[in-house]
Design an enzyme around this catalytic site. Sequence first.
Site, short mmCIF file in Angstrom:
data_model
loop_
_atom_site.label_atom_id
_atom_site.label_comp_id
_atom_site.label_asym_id
_atom_site.label_seq_id
_atom_site.Cartn_x
_atom_site.Cartn_y
_atom_site.Cartn_z
N CYS A 99 0.82 -1.21 0.00
CA CYS A 99 0.00 0.00 0.00
C CYS A 99 0.86 1.26 0.00
CB CYS A 99 -0.97 0.00 1.17
SG CYS A 99 -0.37 -0.77 2.66
N CYS A 119 -2.07 -3.00 9.40
CA CYS A 119 -1.70 -1.68 9.92
C CYS A 119 -1.21 -1.79 11.37
CB CYS A 119 -2.88 -0.72 9.88
SG CYS A 119 -3.51 -0.44 8.23
#
Lengths: 187, 126
Positions: free
Chosen positions: B37, B105
């Site tokens: 990402c 994350c």
Amino acid sequence: MQRAPAAVENPSPFDPFQCIGITRNFAINETALDDALIEASLRWHPDRWVQGTAQEQKQAEKNMAQINRAFGILKDPLLRAEALLTLFGAPLPTGTDKSASQGFLMEMMELKEEAESAAKNPETLSRFRTRLLTLEVQALEELKPTFESLQEDLVADTLSTVRGQLNRVQYLRRTREGLNLNILLGS
Amino acid sequence: MGYSNKVIDHYENPRNVGSMDKDAADVGTGVVGAPECGDVMKLQIQVEDGVITDAKFKTFGCGSAIASSSLATEWLKGRTVTSASEIRNTDIVEELELPPVKIHCSVLAEDAIKQAIADYQTKQKS
């Protein structure tokens, strides 16, 4: 009399090179790729199977979808490189990039900080975008020789080098895409 | 599914954003990234007598990545280095109610903590 369409081979993982019928290599001839698409489309486009059985029509549709997918991957150097590495058994790692050096990540951090301040002004933004694009093109160029030596000999060291180079392209592109997003959001 | 209120709160009011001198002897820095990402996260700790007195972060990424690192700095302050190394990504997932697609994350934040501690400890040895 045309033969009934056989399934375009769909092994796991998806091999776009085999699907569209070009040599498995990072360096490709764009014209040859376009020609391969035309050839595959002439054969499998559903319009060419309107007279076929329902099963044939379904198969042609499926094959054409795979061919389009393969073309989309092969046309983009980043996606092409990713597909090659997946075929070599070294797909993009999901999550934290353990192999990245602190120096490299710091550099990316600084680029993103620059992106943040560049986004405040349309002129600096456009200059920064050009710079990111140049860096991305450079990084893609660096991939070529590494992939070539990888093609000859699948060495683990070279594989991790190419992975690192590719990750660089990946970060640069995501940063550039983030820039576009900032414009859309008006920030 | 959308973000939980806790994620939104951290995203809109991130705690402890900033930088410390990465060359200072009492500062440990961890920089981690996820190429998929393009997220990059920097987390720094300042240590005095084995206790983390201050923590700062700077994250370029999605809301969950920002919230995970913001929460991490909140948790780090006042902890001993040993207890800080016991923070797990699953604790962050639970606190922020992160959906499965955003678990990476929290992993990023855990890795950043570990790296910052390792960096600090390396500095102490030399």
